[in-house]
Design a protein around this motif. Structure first.
Motif, PDB file in Angstrom:
ATOM      1  N   PHE A 157     -48.835 -26.243 -18.595  1.00  0.00           N
ATOM      2  CA  PHE A 157     -48.217 -26.702 -18.432  1.00  0.00           C
ATOM      3  C   PHE A 157     -48.671 -28.587 -18.607  1.00  0.00           C
ATOM      4  N   TYR A 158     -49.852 -28.948 -18.151  1.00  0.00           N
ATOM      5  CA  TYR A 158     -50.224 -30.122 -18.252  1.00  0.00           C
ATOM      6  C   TYR A 158     -51.612 -30.008 -19.766  1.00  0.00           C
ATOM      7  N   GLU A 159     -51.413 -30.897 -20.175  1.00  0.00           N
ATOM      8  CA  GLU A 159     -52.624 -30.722 -21.036  1.00  0.00           C
ATOM      9  C   GLU A 159     -53.612 -31.214 -20.647  1.00  0.00           C
ATOM     10  N   ILE A 160     -54.524 -30.862 -21.002  1.00  0.00           N
ATOM     11  CA  ILE A 160     -55.903 -31.655 -20.558  1.00  0.00           C
ATOM     12  C   ILE A 160     -56.969 -32.074 -21.488  1.00  0.00           C
ATOM     13  N   ASN A 161     -56.575 -31.766 -22.712  1.00  0.00           N
ATOM     14  CA  ASN A 161     -58.007 -31.889 -23.587  1.00  0.00           C
ATOM     15  C   ASN A 161     -57.605 -33.731 -24.687  1.00  0.00           C
ATOM     16  N   GLY A 162     -57.964 -33.543 -25.757  1.00  0.00           N
ATOM     17  CA  GLY A 162     -57.498 -35.032 -26.100  1.00  0.00           C
ATOM     18  C   GLY A 162     -56.654 -34.497 -27.226  1.00  0.00           C
ATOM     19  N   GLU A 163     -55.937 -35.381 -27.579  1.00  0.00           N
ATOM     20  CA  GLU A 163     -54.548 -35.229 -29.062  1.00  0.00           C
ATOM     21  C   GLU A 163     -55.337 -34.337 -30.192  1.00  0.00           C
ATOM     22  N   ASN A 164     -56.348 -34.637 -30.283  1.00  0.00           N
ATOM     23  CA  ASN A 164     -56.610 -33.523 -31.789  1.00  0.00           C
ATOM     24  C   ASN A 164     -58.077 -32.477 -31.487  1.00  0.00           C
ATOM     25  N   SER A 165     -57.525 -31.923 -29.835  1.00  0.00           N
ATOM     26  CA  SER A 165     -58.202 -30.336 -29.807  1.00  0.00           C
ATOM     27  C   SER A 165     -56.956 -30.490 -28.994  1.00  0.00           C
ATOM     28  N   PRO A 166     -55.799 -29.806 -28.629  1.00  0.00           N
ATOM     29  CA  PRO A 166     -54.432 -29.817 -26.881  1.00  0.00           C
ATOM     30  C   PRO A 166     -54.847 -28.298 -26.638  1.00  0.00           C
ATOM     31  N   THR A 167     -54.389 -28.106 -25.559  1.00  0.00           N
ATOM     32  CA  THR A 167     -54.777 -26.987 -24.869  1.00  0.00           C
ATOM     33  C   THR A 167     -53.149 -26.870 -24.689  1.00  0.00           C
ATOM     34  N   VAL A 168     -52.047 -27.300 -25.179  1.00  0.00           N
ATOM     35  CA  VAL A 168     -50.891 -26.986 -25.103  1.00  0.00           C
ATOM     36  C   VAL A 168     -50.412 -27.553 -26.854  1.00  0.00           C
ATOM     37  N   PRO A 169     -50.305 -26.601 -27.288  1.00  0.00           N
ATOM     38  CA  PRO A 169     -49.894 -26.743 -28.877  1.00  0.00           C
ATOM     39  C   PRO A 169     -48.539 -26.229 -28.992  1.00  0.00           C
ATOM     40  N   LEU A 170     -47.967 -27.627 -29.638  1.00  0.00           N
ATOM     41  CA  LEU A 170     -46.078 -28.171 -29.028  1.00  0.00           C
ATOM     42  C   LEU A 170     -45.677 -28.206 -30.754  1.00  0.00           C
ATOM     43  N   ARG A 172     -42.358 -29.749 -32.812  1.00  0.00           N
ATOM     44  CA  ARG A 172     -40.853 -30.365 -32.351  1.00  0.00           C
ATOM     45  C   ARG A 172     -40.789 -30.086 -33.625  1.00  0.00           C
ATOM     46  N   ASN A 173     -39.818 -29.871 -34.794  1.00  0.00           N
ATOM     47  CA  ASN A 173     -39.186 -29.484 -35.642  1.00  0.00           C
ATOM     48  C   ASN A 173     -39.848 -28.920 -36.485  1.00  0.00           C
ATOM     49  N   ASN A 174     -40.891 -28.557 -36.454  1.00  0.00           N
ATOM     50  CA  ASN A 174     -42.009 -27.607 -37.160  1.00  0.00           C
ATOM     51  C   ASN A 174     -43.217 -28.351 -37.149  1.00  0.00           C
ATOM     52  N   GLU A 175     -42.622 -29.496 -36.805  1.00  0.00           N
ATOM     53  CA  GLU A 175     -44.175 -30.243 -37.013  1.00  0.00           C
ATOM     54  C   GLU A 175     -44.619 -30.624 -35.783  1.00  0.00           C
ATOM     55  N   PRO A 176     -46.605 -30.658 -35.369  1.00  0.00           N
ATOM     56  CA  PRO A 176     -46.869 -30.884 -34.831  1.00  0.00           C
ATOM     57  C   PRO A 176     -46.455 -31.992 -33.311  1.00  0.00           C
ATOM     58  N   PHE A 177     -46.471 -31.557 -32.138  1.00  0.00           N
ATOM     59  CA  PHE A 177     -46.269 -32.379 -31.081  1.00  0.00           C
ATOM     60  C   PHE A 177     -47.685 -32.405 -29.991  1.00  0.00           C
ATOM     61  N   TYR A 178     -47.540 -33.536 -29.048  1.00  0.00           N
ATOM     62  CA  TYR A 178     -48.746 -34.106 -28.480  1.00  0.00           C
ATOM     63  C   TYR A 178     -47.751 -34.487 -27.131  1.00  0.00           C
ATOM     64  N   LEU A 179     -48.488 -33.744 -26.001  1.00  0.00           N
ATOM     65  CA  LEU A 179     -48.305 -33.343 -24.868  1.00  0.00           C
ATOM     66  C   LEU A 179     -48.883 -34.601 -23.781  1.00  0.00           C
ATOM     67  N   PRO A 180     -48.437 -35.743 -23.399  1.00  0.00           N
ATOM     68  CA  PRO A 180     -49.072 -36.769 -22.727  1.00  0.00           C
ATOM     69  C   PRO A 180     -49.549 -36.020 -21.778  1.00  0.00           C
ATOM     70  N   LYS A 181     -50.680 -37.014 -21.147  1.00  0.00           N
ATOM     71  CA  LYS A 181     -51.642 -36.153 -20.308  1.00  0.00           C
ATOM     72  C   LYS A 181     -50.948 -36.767 -19.109  1.00  0.00           C
TER      73      LYS A 181
END
Length: 529
Positions: A157-170, A172-181
């Protein structure tokens, strides 16, 4: 000149028709691993759910509404109106080598997105998918014009890694999305849905939103302010709360008066036998779980305010349900990663265990991934003041295969025999609209309901329910649900003719649906929850 005038008249007619499209918008809210009495309208007075309570007071609840006992098969049936095997996900989102167990939705099983889009609706998804991992199986490829969320079965439910290796793989309309820490995923799922609705408002047509929260599925994580709301609430423990919820479910009318609570799971340690420190530890676990549910309820309130701002709240059907009962298992069962934080915070990976889950499913028996009522029975609320009865509680006996025909009924959407040159599987369920809109108390389908998952089987026909579990060698059990929904009294020996009838009906259904003996396809390791 006449041809030009004729074309102009046709165009004006089409535009007028679009302007007068008064069909309701539809919001389908699915939560994950929520027990039968985990919300206030179904007996969970210990959890703060004012928005769901309002929906229930202004809408209709079913005492009996069924799912497929576990995530992916439930979602397959929900999205297609098919039994999970017919849709290709009879086991889970893994390919076991047969069409009924291929692990993703087949093309013949049309999704809600595909059918409603074809019927002139804007189609939106925000949240969990879990019915196909490869790109050609993603929401955008199965009829959803706008989509946000994650593809698999569980995520932090929370992102704990950096944007380059997200633990929350999301996506949006088929494109990668980064969940802010620091951002809580339930909030992102909600806000993305609202943003999609604001964008859709420019279109002159109704919308369908599939809002699939991953809460309160593990890992147990919630904002600390929500967790602290439940400080000391659970000090009475799971044994007392389980019976409290049983009484409250009867008082609410969602469990029949005069029926007994399910027998206590004797594997669970008695609360009063725990040490003080153990009680503190387990209270914190349930506080987090309640906080996750609380936050979903807040999100539903936020969504409804957005609908009011868009002036669409008075013509929107809202349906709320869970994909299965609360998670079972013992205290040693952990998420695959190691805890680096206190339970509830980013970096903790605890799951809900049988001790509190028996309370969550109270008064029903057993847990997720079992065909007893606690595994397949779910809260079910429908809100649509224009048509659906207010503050009504009905027996219902609905099933997730009924959701698709019900929504198509509300949307005046004809289910196509073929779509994109693919011949569609006929729908397995029935519309519940008549039950919701009239004094009728129960769906009249004229045929049984069936379940099979990992060798566990069940049949519901009238008042009778047959159950057999793989781990017991498929020993036959029979229950009279009208008198014993808690499934305390196995009467199989008293009614051999009923057992034979239900067994025969099951074998016929299994053959028609592609179900095979579990030994034939059983994975070497079954850890997919």
């Amino acid at each position: 000149m006449k041809q030009a005038l004729s074309f102009t008249a046709l165009l004006l007619t089409c535009m007028l028709s679009l302007a007068q499209d008064k069909r309701p918008n539809i919001i389908l809210v699915l939560v994950d691993d929520l027990g039968f009495s985990d919300i206030e309208p179904f007996g969970g007075l210990d959890v703060n759910t004012p928005n769901l309570t309002q929906l229930a007071a202004e809408g209709t609840r079913f005492q009996e509404f069924y799912n497929n006992s576990i995530c992916a098969p439930t979602r397959a049936s929900l999205l297609t109106g098919q039994y999970a095997h017919k849709a290709g996900i009879g086991y889970f989102n893994v390919n076991l080598g047969l069409p009924a167990y291929q692990g993703f939705l087949n093309k013949e099983s049309l999704t809600l997105g595909e059918v409603l889009k074809n019927a002139g609706y804007s189609t939106i998804l925000s949240g969990k998918w879990h019915v196909g991992d490869d790109r050609d199986q993603w929401p955008a490829q199965r009829g959803f014009e706008r989509s946000f969320g994650f593809i698999g079965g569980a995520v932090n439910f929370y992102e704990i890694n950096g944007e380059n290796s997200p633990t929350v793989p999301l996506l949006r309309n088929n494109e990668p999305f980064y969940l802010p820490k620091g951002r809580y995923l339930t909030d992102e799922i909600t806000d993305q849905a609202i943003a999609f609705l604001q964008d859709q408002d420019k279109e002159n047509k109704p919308f369908f939103l599939y809002l699939a929260f991953n809460a309160p599925h593990w890992p147990l994580q919630a904002p600390e302010e929500d967790i602290q709301k439940y400080e000391s609430v659970y000090q009475k423990g799971w044994d007392s709360l389980r019976t409290d919820r049983y009484r409250q479910a009867i008082a609410k009318g969602v469990f029949p008066a005069g029926q007994e609570i399910a027998s206590r799971d004797t594997v669970i340690q008695a609360w009063n036998k725990l040490t003080y420190d153990e009680q503190q530890y387990w209270q914190r676990r349930q506080q987090v779980f309640a906080g996750m549910i609380d936050h979903v309820d807040q999100s539903i309130g936020k969504l409804r305010k957005a609908l009011q701002t868009l002036k669409k709240d008075d013509n929107t059907v809202i349906i709320f349900l869970s994909d299965n009962g609360a998670q079972g298992g013992d205290r040693t069962r952990m998420y695959t990663q190691r805890n680096t934080e206190t339970v509830g915070r980013a970096g903790s990976y605890e799951v809900q265990n049988s001790n509190w889950s028996q309370t969550g499913n109270s008064p029903l028996r057993s847990y997720k991934d079992n065909p007893y009522e606690g595994g397949i029975g779910a809260p079910f609320i429908v809100w649509y003041p224009k048509e659906v009865k207010a503050n009504a509680i009905k027996k219902g006996t609905g099933h997730i295969i009924d959701i698709a025909p019900t929504l198509y009924d509300f949307a005046h959407a004809k289910y196509p025999k073929t779509l994109n040159d693919v011949q569609a599987n006929p729908l397995s369920g029935i519309s519940l609209r008549e039950v919701l809109a009239t004094d009728k108390n129960q769906a009249d389908r004229g045929k049984p309901l069936f379940w099979e998952r990992a060798g566990n089987r069940a049949v519901r026909h009238g008042k009778w329910k047959l159950v057999s579990l793989y781990k017991t060698g498929n020993k036959i059990e029979l229950y009279d649900i009208d008198d014993d929904r808690a499934e305390n009294n196995n009467v199989a020996n008293q009614y051999p003719d009923v057992v034979k009838e239900l067994e025969d009906l099951y074998q016929q259904w299994a053959k028609e649906t592609g179900v095979v003996d579990y030994e034939r396809i059983r994975p070497q390791r079954n850890s997919l929850r």
